[in-house]
Write a protein that holds these residues in place. Structure first.
Motif, PDB file in Angstrom:
ATOM      1  N   THR A 162       5.901  -4.767   4.412  1.00 34.40           N
ATOM      2  CA  THR A 162       4.997  -3.804   3.118  1.00 34.40           C
ATOM      3  C   THR A 162       3.757  -5.024   3.548  1.00 34.40           C
ATOM      4  O   THR A 162       2.953  -4.819   3.786  1.00 34.40           O
ATOM      5  CB  THR A 162       5.092  -3.355   2.299  1.00 34.40           C
ATOM      6  N   SER A 163       4.082  -6.109   2.675  1.00 35.66           N
ATOM      7  CA  SER A 163       3.148  -7.288   3.283  1.00 35.66           C
ATOM      8  C   SER A 163       2.067  -7.146   4.446  1.00 35.66           C
ATOM      9  O   SER A 163       0.680  -7.904   4.912  1.00 35.66           O
ATOM     10  CB  SER A 163       3.803  -8.272   2.091  1.00 35.66           C
TER      11      SER A 163
ATOM     12  N   GLN B  36      -0.095  -4.026   5.377  1.00 37.13           N
ATOM     13  CA  GLN B  36      -1.147  -4.722   3.943  1.00 37.13           C
ATOM     14  C   GLN B  36      -2.111  -6.007   4.453  1.00 37.13           C
ATOM     15  O   GLN B  36      -4.028  -5.387   5.141  1.00 37.13           O
ATOM     16  CB  GLN B  36      -1.079  -4.456   2.751  1.00 37.13           C
ATOM     17  N   GLN B  37      -1.548  -6.742   4.969  1.00 41.45           N
ATOM     18  CA  GLN B  37      -2.791  -8.068   5.215  1.00 41.45           C
ATOM     19  C   GLN B  37      -3.355  -7.579   6.417  1.00 41.45           C
ATOM     20  O   GLN B  37      -4.559  -7.757   6.992  1.00 41.45           O
ATOM     21  CB  GLN B  37      -1.912  -8.741   5.421  1.00 41.45           C
TER      22      GLN B  37
END
Length: 130
Positions: free
Chosen positions: A110-111, A114-115
């Motif tokens: 997820t990170s 998103q990044q």
């Protein structure tokens, strides 16, 4: 937030990315292959495209090459988990050489998603696209 087109032939990846992106406030369309993506793009403007590399009909590399001709300023994020004996990092480097602004390896975190989306959208805002 942004309207994003996600292209992947794996329904589980489409569901995961849909959840991640919608939780981040984005709206999206999804396509299962490059042909569907091109059809959606002809009807709907998007701020960002996220595409898998290995798909039926039109794969991600061909899609990216086509997009560079038809939508040269459209930001693209490529993702891949590799294919058979092909290393995903090599595949993603090829996508980068063809014009993807960001690359993401599967399995997706997820990170990481998103990044990559935020970096790409920030760069895009500086260049006044779309």
């Amino acid at each position: 937030m942004a309207h994003i087109l996600v292209v992947d032939d794996d329904p589980d990846i489409l569901a995961l990315l849909s959840e991640i992106l919608q939780q981040s406030g984005h709206t999206l369309d999804v396509a299962e292959n490059g042909n569907e993506a091109l059809h959606i793009l002809s009807q709907t403007p998007v701020a960002l495209l996220i595409t898998d590399i290995f798909m039926p009909e039109i794969d991600g590399i061909d899609l990216i090459a086509n997009l560079l001709r038809e939508y040269p300023q459209l930001p693209i994020i490529a993702m891949s988990g590799g294919y058979r004996a092909m290393n995903p990092q090599l595949t993603l480097r090829m996508a980068s050489m063809f014009g993807a602004q960001e690359i993401i390896s599967k399995p997706l975190l997820t990170s990481m998603v998103q990044q990559a989306v935020e970096r790409t959208l920030q760069r895009t805002a500086k260049n006044n696209w779309p």
